[in-house]
Design a protein around this motif. Structure first.
Motif, PDB file in Angstrom:
ATOM      1  N   ALA A 149       0.711  -1.187  -0.015  1.00 50.51           N
ATOM      2  CA  ALA A 149       0.135  -0.186   0.045  1.00 50.51           C
ATOM      3  C   ALA A 149       0.874   1.179  -0.068  1.00 50.51           C
ATOM      4  O   ALA A 149       1.814   1.271   0.695  1.00 50.51           O
ATOM      5  N   GLY A 150       0.656   2.150  -0.897  1.00 53.73           N
ATOM      6  CA  GLY A 150       1.623   3.224  -1.077  1.00 53.73           C
ATOM      7  C   GLY A 150       0.680   4.640  -1.222  1.00 53.73           C
ATOM      8  O   GLY A 150      -0.521   4.547  -1.871  1.00 53.73           O
ATOM      9  N   ALA A 151       1.297   5.901  -1.200  1.00 55.47           N
ATOM     10  CA  ALA A 151       0.788   6.978  -1.703  1.00 55.47           C
ATOM     11  C   ALA A 151       1.839   7.870  -1.836  1.00 55.47           C
ATOM     12  O   ALA A 151       3.015   7.822  -1.408  1.00 55.47           O
ATOM     13  N   SER A 152       1.567   8.961  -2.764  1.00 54.79           N
ATOM     14  CA  SER A 152       2.379   9.974  -3.216  1.00 54.79           C
ATOM     15  C   SER A 152       1.841  11.349  -3.062  1.00 54.79           C
ATOM     16  O   SER A 152       0.480  11.440  -3.203  1.00 54.79           O
ATOM     17  N   THR A 163       0.347  20.016  -5.179  1.00 55.43           N
ATOM     18  CA  THR A 163       0.314  20.134  -6.562  1.00 55.43           C
ATOM     19  C   THR A 163      -0.196  18.822  -7.325  1.00 55.43           C
ATOM     20  O   THR A 163      -0.231  18.621  -8.461  1.00 55.43           O
ATOM     21  N   GLY A 164      -0.429  17.659  -6.451  1.00 57.35           N
ATOM     22  CA  GLY A 164      -0.989  16.647  -6.951  1.00 57.35           C
ATOM     23  C   GLY A 164      -0.724  15.498  -5.837  1.00 57.35           C
ATOM     24  O   GLY A 164      -0.030  15.619  -4.753  1.00 57.35           O
ATOM     25  N   TYR A 165      -1.629  14.385  -5.978  1.00 59.04           N
ATOM     26  CA  TYR A 165      -1.651  13.273  -4.803  1.00 59.04           C
ATOM     27  C   TYR A 165      -1.978  11.898  -5.878  1.00 59.04           C
ATOM     28  O   TYR A 165      -2.992  11.856  -6.655  1.00 59.04           O
ATOM     29  N   SER A 166      -1.548  10.763  -5.219  1.00 58.30           N
ATOM     30  CA  SER A 166      -1.747   9.511  -5.781  1.00 58.30           C
ATOM     31  C   SER A 166      -1.786   8.373  -4.732  1.00 58.30           C
ATOM     32  O   SER A 166      -1.270   8.705  -3.751  1.00 58.30           O
ATOM     33  N   ALA A 167      -2.542   7.395  -5.144  1.00 62.96           N
ATOM     34  CA  ALA A 167      -2.365   6.187  -3.943  1.00 62.96           C
ATOM     35  C   ALA A 167      -2.358   4.695  -4.991  1.00 62.96           C
ATOM     36  O   ALA A 167      -2.721   4.876  -6.163  1.00 62.96           O
ATOM     37  N   ALA A 168      -2.038   3.812  -4.243  1.00 62.62           N
ATOM     38  CA  ALA A 168      -1.956   2.443  -5.007  1.00 62.62           C
ATOM     39  C   ALA A 168      -2.051   1.316  -3.720  1.00 62.62           C
ATOM     40  O   ALA A 168      -1.374   1.676  -2.797  1.00 62.62           O
ATOM     41  N   VAL A 169      -2.410   0.145  -4.358  1.00 63.15           N
ATOM     42  CA  VAL A 169      -2.325  -1.123  -3.548  1.00 63.15           C
ATOM     43  C   VAL A 169      -1.999  -2.029  -4.534  1.00 63.15           C
ATOM     44  O   VAL A 169      -2.181  -2.039  -5.680  1.00 63.15           O
ATOM     45  N   ALA A 179      -2.032  -4.775  -9.436  1.00 62.05           N
ATOM     46  CA  ALA A 179      -1.811  -3.708  -8.504  1.00 62.05           C
ATOM     47  C   ALA A 179      -3.102  -2.807  -8.952  1.00 62.05           C
ATOM     48  O   ALA A 179      -3.407  -2.972 -10.251  1.00 62.05           O
ATOM     49  N   VAL A 180      -3.374  -1.698  -8.167  1.00 62.60           N
ATOM     50  CA  VAL A 180      -4.671  -0.862  -8.589  1.00 62.60           C
ATOM     51  C   VAL A 180      -4.016   0.372  -8.377  1.00 62.60           C
ATOM     52  O   VAL A 180      -3.385   0.539  -7.007  1.00 62.60           O
ATOM     53  N   THR A 181      -3.871   1.306  -9.122  1.00 59.96           N
ATOM     54  CA  THR A 181      -3.364   2.627  -8.890  1.00 59.96           C
ATOM     55  C   THR A 181      -4.399   3.727  -9.272  1.00 59.96           C
ATOM     56  O   THR A 181      -5.403   3.571 -10.229  1.00 59.96           O
ATOM     57  N   ALA A 182      -4.269   4.984  -8.535  1.00 57.88           N
ATOM     58  CA  ALA A 182      -5.100   6.039  -8.590  1.00 57.88           C
ATOM     59  C   ALA A 182      -4.257   7.124  -8.844  1.00 57.88           C
ATOM     60  O   ALA A 182      -3.769   7.647  -7.708  1.00 57.88           O
ATOM     61  N   THR A 183      -3.934   7.654  -9.844  1.00 56.01           N
ATOM     62  CA  THR A 183      -3.097   8.814 -10.116  1.00 56.01           C
ATOM     63  C   THR A 183      -3.708  10.179 -10.497  1.00 56.01           C
ATOM     64  O   THR A 183      -4.964  10.169 -10.685  1.00 56.01           O
ATOM     65  N   ASP A 184      -3.344  11.197 -10.870  1.00 59.93           N
ATOM     66  CA  ASP A 184      -3.615  12.406 -11.175  1.00 59.93           C
ATOM     67  C   ASP A 184      -4.532  12.948 -10.297  1.00 59.93           C
ATOM     68  O   ASP A 184      -5.935  13.179 -10.577  1.00 59.93           O
ATOM     69  N   ASN A 185      -4.442  13.162  -9.047  1.00 55.72           N
ATOM     70  CA  ASN A 185      -5.296  13.398  -7.991  1.00 55.72           C
ATOM     71  C   ASN A 185      -6.559  12.694  -7.780  1.00 55.72           C
ATOM     72  O   ASN A 185      -7.692  12.907  -7.792  1.00 55.72           O
ATOM     73  N   LEU A 186      -6.267  11.194  -8.072  1.00 55.76           N
ATOM     74  CA  LEU A 186      -7.131  10.216  -7.780  1.00 55.76           C
ATOM     75  C   LEU A 186      -8.220  10.240  -8.944  1.00 55.76           C
ATOM     76  O   LEU A 186      -9.493   9.907  -8.688  1.00 55.76           O
ATOM     77  N   TRP A 209      -8.974   3.598 -16.732  1.00 58.99           N
ATOM     78  CA  TRP A 209      -9.858   4.545 -17.022  1.00 58.99           C
ATOM     79  C   TRP A 209      -9.665   5.805 -16.181  1.00 58.99           C
ATOM     80  O   TRP A 209      -9.259   5.891 -15.181  1.00 58.99           O
ATOM     81  N   ASN A 210     -10.066   6.945 -16.940  1.00 62.13           N
ATOM     82  CA  ASN A 210      -9.732   8.331 -16.621  1.00 62.13           C
ATOM     83  C   ASN A 210     -11.305   8.779 -16.521  1.00 62.13           C
ATOM     84  O   ASN A 210     -12.154   9.165 -17.338  1.00 62.13           O
ATOM     85  N   SER A 211     -11.375   9.188 -15.175  1.00 59.43           N
ATOM     86  CA  SER A 211     -12.878   9.790 -14.870  1.00 59.43           C
ATOM     87  C   SER A 211     -13.182  11.053 -15.393  1.00 59.43           C
ATOM     88  O   SER A 211     -14.254  11.688 -15.364  1.00 59.43           O
ATOM     89  N   LYS A 212     -12.010  11.887 -15.699  1.00 59.68           N
ATOM     90  CA  LYS A 212     -12.414  13.146 -16.401  1.00 59.68           C
ATOM     91  C   LYS A 212     -12.625  13.192 -17.724  1.00 59.68           C
ATOM     92  O   LYS A 212     -13.258  14.168 -18.422  1.00 59.68           O
ATOM     93  N   SER A 213     -12.442  12.150 -18.464  1.00 59.85           N
ATOM     94  CA  SER A 213     -12.698  11.979 -19.925  1.00 59.85           C
ATOM     95  C   SER A 213     -13.904  10.963 -20.404  1.00 59.85           C
ATOM     96  O   SER A 213     -13.963  10.917 -21.629  1.00 59.85           O
TER      97      SER A 213
END
Length: 283
Positions: A149-152, A163-169, A179-186, A209-213
């Motif tokens: 489990a990690g985060a940045s 300026t940004g945050y991400s998480a991953a397991v 692995a599952v990652t969530a980047t670009d401010n989740l 999947w990009n939730s913004k697009s």
């Protein structure tokens, strides 16, 4: 099994999907040599499909007794980089890097400080850009019995803002990982899977999947087959119908050749296909 850095939680899957596919450049060459006094040289050159060329010359000196590594790089953009590394000298598991950058043509300068601290169940990193911002980017991963489990997060000191945050397991086993990652401010989510089927066959898949697009999910699958001890072949295809193949062979000790091509299966009659080659020489 050691705990990876945050960027490497899905490394096995990403490497199989992205590394050793040679169509991305029309041609690349890499020449490596080592001297008896712990100095290594590397020359790289690349030609893009747009006829642009680039290259770099790197020299590296290592002193394992001190944990010291000095690397200097000069590239065709006339950028000079000097990196000083100290590993396990200040504390066990701690590596410190200082990077000095200089562009003679514009007189631009840069100074970066990177810290990495690694223990049996923890891997943390911090990256500081001392002249721009200054900014800081930190990440950390904890692991237990294969589970990760990690985060940045990034922070701009001058703006006093994230300026940004991400998480991953993830989970890592000897023959497979997921692995599952969530980047670009989740906002960008990716799920990846890697499986070493046997000594010859490896397979990987990744969904993004990009939730913004919108609601569309991108999918990519790849496989690697080791033909013999000195050669292997790779293939991959994505949901848009773009396929790529590659072949790598060790011709003799110190000489490796790779060839690759990509094809848009939905536009077979159009000039969208790419072919590339790579040559590596080591001494």
């Amino acid at each position: 099994m050691s705990v990876p850095a945050f960027a490497d939680i899905s490394k096995s899957a990403n490497d199989l999907l992205n590394k050793d596919f040679y169509h991305l450049s029309a041609g690349t060459i890499e020449v490596k040599s080592n001297t008896p006094n712990n100095v290594a040289f590397k020359v790289t050159g690349k030609s893009s499909h747009e006829k642009a060329t680039s290259g770099a010359l790197e020299g590296k000196y290592s002193d394992k007794s001190l944990g010291l590594t000095l690397t200097q790089t000069w590239n065709t953009a006339n950028a000079l980089d000097t990196k000083i590394e100290l590993a396990d000298s200040l504390a066990k598991g701690l590596k410190a890097e200082t990077i000095f950058q200089f562009l003679p043509a514009t007189n631009n300068k840069g100074v970066k400080l990177n810290l990495t601290f690694k223990q049996s169940a923890f891997h943390g990193r911090a990256f500081f850009d001392l002249l721009k911002g200054p900014t800081a980017n930190v990440d950390a991963v904890i692991g237990h019995e294969g589970f990760l489990a990690g985060a940045s997060a990034g922070y701009d000191v001058q703006k006093a803002a994230l300026t940004g945050y991400s998480a991953a397991v993830g989970y890592v086993a000897p023959t497979y990982s997921a692995a599952v990652t969530a980047t670009d401010n989740l906002s960008v989510f990716a799920a990846s899977y890697y499986h070493k089927v046997n000594k010859q066959v490896e397979a990987s898949a990744k969904a993004t999947w990009n939730s913004k697009s919108g609601s569309a999910v991108g999918l990519e699958v790849a496989s690697k087959y080791r033909l013999d001890p000195v050669s292997f072949a790779k293939a991959k295809i994505n949901d848009r119908g773009v396929a790529a193949v590659a072949y790598n062979v060790l011709l003799r000790p110190g000489v490796t050749v790779g060839i690759g091509a990509s094809f848009d299966t939905q536009k077979i009659d159009q000039a969208t296909h790419k072919v590339g080659a790579s040559f590596t020489f080591e001494s």
